[in-house]
Design a protein around this motif. Structure first.
Motif, PDB file in Angstrom:
ATOM      1  N   LEU A  82       0.826  -1.207   0.000  1.00  0.00           N
ATOM      2  CA  LEU A  82       0.000   0.000   0.000  1.00  0.00           C
ATOM      3  C   LEU A  82       0.859   1.255   0.000  1.00  0.00           C
ATOM      4  CD1 LEU A  82      -2.842   1.258   0.221  1.00  0.00           C
ATOM      5  CD2 LEU A  82      -2.600   1.099   2.720  1.00  0.00           C
ATOM      6  N   ILE A  83       1.899   1.258   0.836  1.00  0.00           N
ATOM      7  CA  ILE A  83       2.801   2.413   0.871  1.00  0.00           C
ATOM      8  C   ILE A  83       3.525   2.580  -0.451  1.00  0.00           C
ATOM      9  CG2 ILE A  83       4.848   3.367   1.989  1.00  0.00           C
ATOM     10  CD1 ILE A  83       3.964   1.985   4.553  1.00  0.00           C
ATOM     11  N   LEU A  84       4.018   1.461  -1.013  1.00  0.00           N
ATOM     12  CA  LEU A  84       4.736   1.522  -2.282  1.00  0.00           C
ATOM     13  C   LEU A  84       3.829   2.005  -3.407  1.00  0.00           C
ATOM     14  CD1 LEU A  84       7.322   0.972  -3.876  1.00  0.00           C
ATOM     15  CD2 LEU A  84       6.543  -1.394  -4.174  1.00  0.00           C
ATOM     16  N   THR A  85       2.585   1.548  -3.433  1.00  0.00           N
ATOM     17  CA  THR A  85       1.636   1.993  -4.457  1.00  0.00           C
ATOM     18  C   THR A  85       1.397   3.498  -4.355  1.00  0.00           C
ATOM     19  OG1 THR A  85       0.534  -0.166  -4.418  1.00  0.00           O
ATOM     20  CG2 THR A  85      -0.680   1.676  -5.389  1.00  0.00           C
ATOM     21  N   GLY A  86       1.266   3.998  -3.136  1.00  0.00           N
ATOM     22  CA  GLY A  86       1.050   5.425  -2.945  1.00  0.00           C
ATOM     23  C   GLY A  86       2.245   6.259  -3.396  1.00  0.00           C
ATOM     24  N   THR A  87       3.460   5.819  -3.041  1.00  0.00           N
ATOM     25  CA  THR A  87       4.651   6.586  -3.430  1.00  0.00           C
ATOM     26  C   THR A  87       4.880   6.545  -4.940  1.00  0.00           C
ATOM     27  OG1 THR A  87       6.014   4.637  -2.933  1.00  0.00           O
ATOM     28  CG2 THR A  87       5.771   6.300  -1.202  1.00  0.00           C
ATOM     29  N   VAL A  88       4.649   5.373  -5.562  1.00  0.00           N
ATOM     30  CA  VAL A  88       4.816   5.273  -7.015  1.00  0.00           C
ATOM     31  C   VAL A  88       3.790   6.155  -7.736  1.00  0.00           C
ATOM     32  CG1 VAL A  88       4.599   3.724  -8.990  1.00  0.00           C
ATOM     33  CG2 VAL A  88       5.871   2.991  -6.981  1.00  0.00           C
ATOM     34  N   ALA A  89       2.541   6.110  -7.297  1.00  0.00           N
ATOM     35  CA  ALA A  89       1.503   6.929  -7.922  1.00  0.00           C
ATOM     36  C   ALA A  89       1.808   8.417  -7.773  1.00  0.00           C
ATOM     37  CB  ALA A  89       0.146   6.605  -7.297  1.00  0.00           C
ATOM     38  N   PHE A  90       2.288   8.806  -6.592  1.00  0.00           N
ATOM     39  CA  PHE A  90       2.618  10.219  -6.386  1.00  0.00           C
ATOM     40  C   PHE A  90       3.817  10.632  -7.223  1.00  0.00           C
ATOM     41  CE2 PHE A  90       4.696  13.689  -4.053  1.00  0.00           C
ATOM     42  CZ  PHE A  90       3.631  14.588  -3.947  1.00  0.00           C
ATOM     43  N   ARG A  91       4.800   9.721  -7.367  1.00  0.00           N
ATOM     44  CA  ARG A  91       5.985  10.030  -8.190  1.00  0.00           C
ATOM     45  C   ARG A  91       5.590  10.193  -9.656  1.00  0.00           C
ATOM     46  NH1 ARG A  91      11.587   8.982  -8.717  1.00  0.00           N
ATOM     47  NH2 ARG A  91      12.182  10.457 -10.351  1.00  0.00           N
ATOM     48  N   ILE A  92       4.731   9.297 -10.161  1.00  0.00           N
ATOM     49  CA  ILE A  92       4.283   9.402 -11.551  1.00  0.00           C
ATOM     50  C   ILE A  92       3.482  10.677 -11.761  1.00  0.00           C
ATOM     51  CG2 ILE A  92       2.809   8.346 -13.299  1.00  0.00           C
ATOM     52  CD1 ILE A  92       3.568   5.627 -12.178  1.00  0.00           C
ATOM     53  N   HIS A  93       2.581  10.966 -10.818  1.00  0.00           N
ATOM     54  CA  HIS A  93       1.781  12.196 -10.916  1.00  0.00           C
ATOM     55  C   HIS A  93       2.670  13.430 -10.922  1.00  0.00           C
ATOM     56  CE1 HIS A  93      -0.341  15.620  -8.983  1.00  0.00           C
ATOM     57  NE2 HIS A  93      -1.328  15.252  -9.793  1.00  0.00           N
ATOM     58  N   ASN A  94       3.672  13.445 -10.067  1.00  0.00           N
ATOM     59  CA  ASN A  94       4.577  14.592  -9.995  1.00  0.00           C
ATOM     60  C   ASN A  94       5.409  14.727 -11.259  1.00  0.00           C
ATOM     61  OD1 ASN A  94       7.408  15.844  -8.943  1.00  0.00           O
ATOM     62  ND2 ASN A  94       5.688  16.610  -7.720  1.00  0.00           N
ATOM     63  N   THR A  95       5.850  13.589 -11.831  1.00  0.00           N
ATOM     64  CA  THR A  95       6.651  13.631 -13.060  1.00  0.00           C
ATOM     65  C   THR A  95       5.823  14.137 -14.239  1.00  0.00           C
ATOM     66  OG1 THR A  95       7.979  11.768 -12.258  1.00  0.00           O
ATOM     67  CG2 THR A  95       8.077  12.264 -14.614  1.00  0.00           C
ATOM     68  N   VAL A  96       4.588  13.626 -14.375  1.00  0.00           N
ATOM     69  CA  VAL A  96       3.707  14.089 -15.457  1.00  0.00           C
ATOM     70  C   VAL A  96       3.400  15.571 -15.304  1.00  0.00           C
ATOM     71  CG1 VAL A  96       1.407  13.835 -16.460  1.00  0.00           C
ATOM     72  CG2 VAL A  96       2.711  11.806 -15.806  1.00  0.00           C
ATOM     73  N   LEU A  97       3.162  16.007 -14.083  1.00  0.00           N
ATOM     74  CA  LEU A  97       2.848  17.411 -13.830  1.00  0.00           C
ATOM     75  C   LEU A  97       4.039  18.307 -14.176  1.00  0.00           C
ATOM     76  CD1 LEU A  97       0.487  19.097 -12.741  1.00  0.00           C
ATOM     77  CD2 LEU A  97       1.570  18.992 -10.491  1.00  0.00           C
ATOM     78  N   GLN A  98       5.237  17.856 -13.868  1.00  0.00           N
ATOM     79  CA  GLN A  98       6.430  18.638 -14.222  1.00  0.00           C
ATOM     80  C   GLN A  98       6.623  18.699 -15.731  1.00  0.00           C
ATOM     81  OE1 GLN A  98       9.901  17.200 -12.148  1.00  0.00           O
ATOM     82  NE2 GLN A  98       8.990  17.493 -10.122  1.00  0.00           N
ATOM     83  N   ALA A  99       6.307  17.585 -16.444  1.00  0.00           N
ATOM     84  CA  ALA A  99       6.452  17.573 -17.907  1.00  0.00           C
ATOM     85  C   ALA A  99       5.438  18.510 -18.564  1.00  0.00           C
ATOM     86  CB  ALA A  99       6.268  16.149 -18.424  1.00  0.00           C
ATOM     87  N   ILE A 100       4.210  18.545 -18.018  1.00  0.00           N
ATOM     88  CA  ILE A 100       3.190  19.424 -18.597  1.00  0.00           C
ATOM     89  C   ILE A 100       3.523  20.886 -18.323  1.00  0.00           C
ATOM     90  CG2 ILE A 100       0.744  20.087 -18.457  1.00  0.00           C
ATOM     91  CD1 ILE A 100       0.100  17.166 -17.846  1.00  0.00           C
ATOM     92  N   GLN A 101       3.926  21.178 -17.106  1.00  0.00           N
ATOM     93  CA  GLN A 101       4.219  22.562 -16.744  1.00  0.00           C
ATOM     94  C   GLN A 101       5.635  22.973 -17.115  1.00  0.00           C
ATOM     95  OE1 GLN A 101       3.370  22.809 -12.550  1.00  0.00           O
ATOM     96  NE2 GLN A 101       1.131  22.686 -12.837  1.00  0.00           N
ATOM     97  N   LYS A 102       6.435  22.007 -17.604  1.00  0.00           N
ATOM     98  CA  LYS A 102       7.823  22.239 -18.003  1.00  0.00           C
ATOM     99  C   LYS A 102       8.629  22.873 -16.867  1.00  0.00           C
ATOM    100  CE  LYS A 102       6.727  22.695 -22.932  1.00  0.00           C
ATOM    101  NZ  LYS A 102       6.815  23.543 -24.140  1.00  0.00           N
TER     102      LYS A 102
END
Length: 231
Positions: A82-102
């Motif tokens: 559960l912890i690993l799923t949460g951290t991976v999902a947050f990391r992916i969300h943060n990476t996508v958000l950084q790519a969109i906002q450059k």
């Protein structure tokens, strides 16, 4: 049974100077003060910050309730997953958000990754010394009770063990642990809030027990300790 004097775990007013006085007084009396060594734990137990105590209490209780119905391996595996799923999902969300906002904000957990998690050696030694001191005291007290140094104390210890047999038949080990955790996070705060009334009632009960103990010792000849003869 004899009760060793101990430093209070929760001073009525939390001040740094009071902590120092507490520790010095305990050391002077030959006792270690858990208030200074385990100050963060005491702050959680006494709900100094409900935003911290609430989640910690909820997590501990949730894990214990899970262990009551599932195996330890399953609980650890599911909790870690559960912890690993949460951290991976947050990391992916943060990476996508950084790519969109450059943007280049970096790793979202960089502060935690750089956090020093090593245990200070002096603190470990301090806690170990306290644990060893209390363990030695407990072993000495059990030896005194089992070998009947004082008949009345051993009798009271036997009554306590007899009561524990009924407690063990009513509750299993995990249930007792859960009850202990709930009591740990509730009773100290209740005592602190109603200290005057509780101390008054405890003093009354203690006086009754002392009177009863005195009468029992007077009625039992071999419960009396013989005075040592001076050579």
């Amino acid at each position: 049974m004899r009760m060793e004097p101990a430093c209070p775990m929760s001073p009525e007013k939390e001040k740094e100077d009071s902590d120092v006085v507490c520790k010095e007084s305990c050391i002077a009396n030959g006792n270690s003060c858990f208030w200074n060594i385990l100050h963060p734990l005491a702050a959680l137990i006494y709900w100094r910050d409900p935003k911290k105590s609430g989640p910690v209490f909820g997590c501990i209780l949730g894990v214990l309730l899970s262990l009551a119905y599932f195996s330890l391996i399953s609980v650890l595996a599911y909790l870690s997953l559960l912890i690993l799923t949460g951290t991976v999902a947050f990391r992916i969300h943060n990476t996508v958000l950084q790519a969109i906002q450059k943007t280049s904000d970096g790793h979202p957990f960089q502060n935690i990754l750089e956090m020093d998690l090593t245990l200070p050696a002096e603190k470990v030694h301090e806690v170990a010394d306290v644990a060893v001191a209390h363990l030695n005291a407990a072993v000495s007290e059990l030896r005194r009770l089992f070998l009947v140094e004082d008949f009345v104390d051993s009798l009271k210890f036997g009554v306590l063990l007899w009561c524990l047999t009924y407690v063990g038949s009513w509750f299993n080990g995990m249930t007792l642990v859960i009850i202990g955790v709930v009591a740990l996070f509730t009773l100290p705060k209740v005592y602190e809030t109603n200290k005057a009334q509780i101390d008054q009632n405890l003093a009354l009960v203690q006086s009754k027990i002392n009177d009863l103990t005195t009468k029992v010792k007077a009625a039992i000849p071999f419960g009396k300790k013989e005075p040592k003869k001076e050579e």
